[in-house]
Write a protein that holds these residues in place. Structure first.
Motif, PDB file in Angstrom:
ATOM      1  N   UNK A   1       2.441   0.743   0.778  1.00  0.00           N
ATOM      2  CA  UNK A   1       2.932  -0.276   1.717  1.00  0.00           C
ATOM      3  C   UNK A   1       3.897   0.414   2.674  1.00  0.00           C
ATOM      4  N   UNK A   2       4.520  -0.353   3.564  1.00  0.00           N
ATOM      5  CA  UNK A   2       5.461   0.217   4.526  1.00  0.00           C
ATOM      6  C   UNK A   2       6.880  -0.233   4.183  1.00  0.00           C
ATOM      7  N   UNK A   3       7.824   0.706   4.268  1.00  0.00           N
ATOM      8  CA  UNK A   3       9.215   0.333   3.992  1.00  0.00           C
ATOM      9  C   UNK A   3       9.891  -0.195   5.248  1.00  0.00           C
ATOM     10  N   UNK A   4      11.208  -0.410   5.157  1.00  0.00           N
ATOM     11  CA  UNK A   4      11.927  -1.012   6.291  1.00  0.00           C
ATOM     12  C   UNK A   4      11.935  -0.112   7.517  1.00  0.00           C
ATOM     13  N   UNK A   5      11.688   1.178   7.332  1.00  0.00           N
ATOM     14  CA  UNK A   5      11.630   2.109   8.459  1.00  0.00           C
ATOM     15  C   UNK A   5      10.207   2.351   8.945  1.00  0.00           C
ATOM     16  N   UNK A   6       9.298   1.554   8.440  1.00  0.00           N
ATOM     17  CA  UNK A   6       7.874   1.618   8.805  1.00  0.00           C
ATOM     18  C   UNK A   6       7.196   2.902   8.317  1.00  0.00           C
ATOM     19  N   UNK A   7       7.816   3.568   7.357  1.00  0.00           N
ATOM     20  CA  UNK A   7       7.185   4.733   6.745  1.00  0.00           C
ATOM     21  C   UNK A   7       6.440   4.284   5.499  1.00  0.00           C
ATOM     22  N   UNK A   8       5.404   5.030   5.138  1.00  0.00           N
ATOM     23  CA  UNK A   8       4.627   4.687   3.952  1.00  0.00           C
ATOM     24  C   UNK A   8       5.488   4.843   2.710  1.00  0.00           C
ATOM     25  N   UNK A   9       5.275   3.980   1.754  1.00  0.00           N
ATOM     26  CA  UNK A   9       5.954   4.080   0.469  1.00  0.00           C
ATOM     27  C   UNK A   9       4.938   3.838  -0.634  1.00  0.00           C
ATOM     28  N   UNK A  10       5.084   4.549  -1.731  1.00  0.00           N
ATOM     29  CA  UNK A  10       4.108   4.502  -2.815  1.00  0.00           C
ATOM     30  C   UNK A  10       4.682   3.758  -4.006  1.00  0.00           C
ATOM     31  N   UNK A  11       3.940   2.799  -4.504  1.00  0.00           N
ATOM     32  CA  UNK A  11       4.320   2.051  -5.696  1.00  0.00           C
ATOM     33  C   UNK A  11       3.854   2.837  -6.916  1.00  0.00           C
ATOM     34  N   UNK A  12       4.779   3.470  -7.598  1.00  0.00           N
ATOM     35  CA  UNK A  12       4.424   4.302  -8.745  1.00  0.00           C
ATOM     36  C   UNK A  12       3.806   3.507  -9.891  1.00  0.00           C
ATOM     37  N   UNK A  13       4.071   2.201  -9.921  1.00  0.00           N
ATOM     38  CA  UNK A  13       3.489   1.364 -10.976  1.00  0.00           C
ATOM     39  C   UNK A  13       1.997   1.125 -10.748  1.00  0.00           C
ATOM     40  N   UNK A  14       1.536   1.384  -9.527  1.00  0.00           N
ATOM     41  CA  UNK A  14       0.118   1.224  -9.215  1.00  0.00           C
ATOM     42  C   UNK A  14      -0.600   2.552  -8.994  1.00  0.00           C
ATOM     43  N   UNK A  15       0.121   3.532  -8.456  1.00  0.00           N
ATOM     44  CA  UNK A  15      -0.489   4.805  -8.057  1.00  0.00           C
ATOM     45  C   UNK A  15      -1.126   5.513  -9.249  1.00  0.00           C
ATOM     46  N   UNK A  16      -2.318   6.082  -9.033  1.00  0.00           N
ATOM     47  CA  UNK A  16      -3.028   6.810 -10.089  1.00  0.00           C
ATOM     48  C   UNK A  16      -3.144   8.298  -9.752  1.00  0.00           C
ATOM     49  N   UNK A  17      -2.415   8.738  -8.729  1.00  0.00           N
ATOM     50  CA  UNK A  17      -2.326  10.162  -8.347  1.00  0.00           C
ATOM     51  C   UNK A  17      -3.666  10.762  -7.927  1.00  0.00           C
ATOM     52  N   UNK A  18      -4.587   9.941  -7.445  1.00  0.00           N
ATOM     53  CA  UNK A  18      -5.907  10.449  -7.063  1.00  0.00           C
ATOM     54  C   UNK A  18      -5.851  11.331  -5.824  1.00  0.00           C
ATOM     55  N   UNK A  19      -4.830  11.113  -4.969  1.00  0.00           N
ATOM     56  CA  UNK A  19      -4.653  11.946  -3.783  1.00  0.00           C
ATOM     57  C   UNK A  19      -5.491  11.547  -2.584  1.00  0.00           C
ATOM     58  N   UNK A  20      -6.150  10.403  -2.626  1.00  0.00           N
ATOM     59  CA  UNK A  20      -6.963   9.978  -1.477  1.00  0.00           C
ATOM     60  C   UNK A  20      -6.116   9.873  -0.220  1.00  0.00           C
ATOM     61  N   UNK A  21      -4.900   9.382  -0.360  1.00  0.00           N
ATOM     62  CA  UNK A  21      -3.990   9.253   0.780  1.00  0.00           C
ATOM     63  C   UNK A  21      -3.581  10.622   1.315  1.00  0.00           C
ATOM     64  N   UNK A  22      -3.461  11.590   0.412  1.00  0.00           N
ATOM     65  CA  UNK A  22      -3.083  12.954   0.810  1.00  0.00           C
ATOM     66  C   UNK A  22      -4.134  13.528   1.752  1.00  0.00           C
ATOM     67  N   UNK A  23      -5.388  13.376   1.381  1.00  0.00           N
ATOM     68  CA  UNK A  23      -6.469  13.950   2.181  1.00  0.00           C
ATOM     69  C   UNK A  23      -6.672  13.205   3.497  1.00  0.00           C
ATOM     70  N   UNK A  24      -6.438  11.888   3.495  1.00  0.00           N
ATOM     71  CA  UNK A  24      -6.749  11.078   4.674  1.00  0.00           C
ATOM     72  C   UNK A  24      -5.621  10.974   5.682  1.00  0.00           C
ATOM     73  N   UNK A  25      -4.375  11.240   5.282  1.00  0.00           N
ATOM     74  CA  UNK A  25      -3.274  11.110   6.247  1.00  0.00           C
ATOM     75  C   UNK A  25      -3.440  12.126   7.377  1.00  0.00           C
ATOM     76  N   UNK A  26      -3.601  11.666   8.622  1.00  0.00           N
ATOM     77  CA  UNK A  26      -3.879  12.586   9.734  1.00  0.00           C
ATOM     78  C   UNK A  26      -2.665  13.386  10.205  1.00  0.00           C
ATOM     79  N   UNK A  27      -1.485  13.074   9.675  1.00  0.00           N
ATOM     80  CA  UNK A  27      -0.287  13.829  10.036  1.00  0.00           C
ATOM     81  C   UNK A  27       0.272  14.626   8.864  1.00  0.00           C
ATOM     82  N   UNK A  28      -0.424  14.601   7.742  1.00  0.00           N
ATOM     83  CA  UNK A  28       0.049  15.351   6.580  1.00  0.00           C
ATOM     84  C   UNK A  28       1.378  14.845   6.068  1.00  0.00           C
TER      85      UNK A  28
END
Length: 474
Positions: free
Chosen positions: A161-188
């Protein structure tokens, strides 16, 4: 020669390579502040507003290459200052809006988020919108669209989701560490932590004559990587880094296939335990199905356990395509057997940090596993192996009905059906990444050709049955 799919991967690699190079030379902590300047020279154009911001981001990448935030248990982290170029996203009205009189979008919105200007063109108040999507569904011109950020699109389990600064934030209670977001983020802006320094420390101590042998356990998906060289040269390169022996994780897959087939025949229903992201997804999103998860270790852990039980002086480093393996090796059930986990991206950085040109090396041999162990790397391979294992153990009277889940969305659909007793299957093969392990976030390259590479690699196995492969372990 092209080693990576994207420029983002190459940028990440440059940081890993430089951190590794300094670590080999025992100069990392002396030169840590200079690494961002080496990665982002002053005269080179940058993607950001200025070279100073680019270097600040590079400094954060260096931290992740050195293990990241120790207080954050997740192996996936967001670089906040790099996550500022994407639009906020959400539902937006496009210029396809014709200013119609029906105003169905307004009627269906329960939150009063739709208003109209003097030309009857719709507008969405972001402060009121709840992202339900009902307005988009009823618009006759399909003029209302959802513009999610790439990381949110990539994360099919809604852990971002997005935090108050509009940066992405990861919910560790849901994240499964698959890394799909790592590969797809166009700005690294999202990266996996690296435990490469742990591996280098083990390699250096091994070369200094410490009383242990260092084993590299390589995933079968290695057959679809390092396309600019031959597989045998990659194996020789791994040994050139200082590893005593290179062993196939696919041999662990053979072991798991035999055990999992027996367990399935005894219990009548099972979900696979090979993909750590899939197993984590069950624990976090379908906890009621946890009892059905196979009690077998993953192939990586199974062969590592065998190595350490056979050689009391062994240390084991896993090399593969998977970011979730970095989380798996921290689990109490796996930690005693695997000392570190690296990705193929990190292996490439290690080669180049030691100036090892694998294309100039001779070809080593990697031949521990069967065809069926090797095809675990692609979706459907595990199910084929379990079917073979049932036959080889004369359990083929058990009516195997497997469903192979290609990607986490397919996993979710199968698990949802099972939770409602609607699944017409008795074995769920769960692969969190698209295509299976060959689609892992830590791969150098991704693509349809990877499946054929794995099948070809499997067909080259000397041992044609699972039983023959594991017989050498007895």
């Amino acid at each position: 020669m092209r080693k990576f799919d994207t420029k983002i991967q190459h940028l990440k690699y440059k940081v890993l390579r430089e951190v590794a190079r300094q670590a080999w030379n025992d100069t990392l902590y002396d030169n840590i502040l200079d690494i961002p300047k080496l990665i982002v020279p002053g005269k080179v154009p940058t993607m950001r507003c200025c070279v100073y911001k680019e270097r600040a981001i590079a400094a954060e990448r260096v931290k992740l290459a050195m293990g990241g935030n120790k207080e954050n248990p997740n192996v996936i982290e967001v670089i906040d200052i790099a996550c500022d170029e994407c639009p906020v996203g959400g539902y937006e009205v496009t210029n396809a809006c014709r200013g119609c009189l029906a105003h169905r979008c307004e009627d269906v919105c329960k939150f009063g988020a739709i208003s109209f200007d003097s030309d009857h063109v719709a507008h969405i108040d972001k402060s009121k919108c709840r992202e339900c999507g009902q307005c988009s569904k009823v618009c006759p011109y399909t003029a209302i669209v959802s513009r999610k950020r790439p990381c949110q699109n990539a994360c099919k389990i809604k852990a971002i989701s997005m935090n108050e600064n509009k940066a992405a934030t990861i919910d560790n209670d849901k994240c499964i560490s698959c890394g799909a977001c790592v590969y797809q983020c166009p700005f690294g802006a999202i990266m996996d932590k690296s435990f490469m320094l742990n591996a280098i420390d083990l390699l250096k101590k091994s070369s200094e004559g410490r009383n242990y042998k260092l084993y590299a356990v390589v995933a079968p998906s290695i057959s679809s990587q390092f396309t600019y060289a031959k597989l045998g040269q990659v194996i020789t390169g791994i040994k050139a880094l200082g590893f005593h022996t290179v062993v196939e994780a696919a041999l662990g897959a053979d072991m798991v296939a035999l055990s999992e087939a027996k367990e399935l025949a005894e219990k009548d229903f099972l979900t696979s335990s090979c993909c750590p992201a899939f197993v984590e997804y069950i624990h976090k999103s379908f906890p009621e199905l946890t009892p059905f998860v196979s009690h077998n270790l993953s192939p990586m852990a199974a062969i590592a356990k065998y190595i350490k039980e056979t050689d009391k002086n062994a240390k084991v480093i896993f090399i593969g395509p998977c970011t979730a393996k970095k989380a798996e090796v921290q689990k109490e059930s796996v930690k005693p057997y695997v000392d570190a986990a690296l990705t193929f991206e990190e292996l490439q950085a290690l080669f180049d940090s030691r100036d090892i040109d694998i294309t100039q090396l001779g070809e080593g041999v990697l031949d521990n596993a069967s065809y069926f162990g090797r095809i675990f790397a692609r979706c459907g391979g595990l199910s084929d192996a379990v079917a073979e294992a049932l036959t080889e153990q004369e359990l083929d009277d058990f009516p195997l009905k497997a469903v192979s889940c290609d990607g986490i969305e397919a996993c979710r659909a199968a698990l949802m059906k099972k939770s409602k007793n609607l699944l017409d299957a008795n074995f769920i093969e769960g692969m969190a990444c698209s295509g299976g392990c060959i689609g892992g976030a830590g791969c150098l390259t991704h693509g349809a050709k990877s499946k054929s590479d794995v099948d070809k690699y499997g067909s080259e196995a000397m041992e044609k049955t699972i039983s023959d492969a594991v017989s050498v372990l007895k």
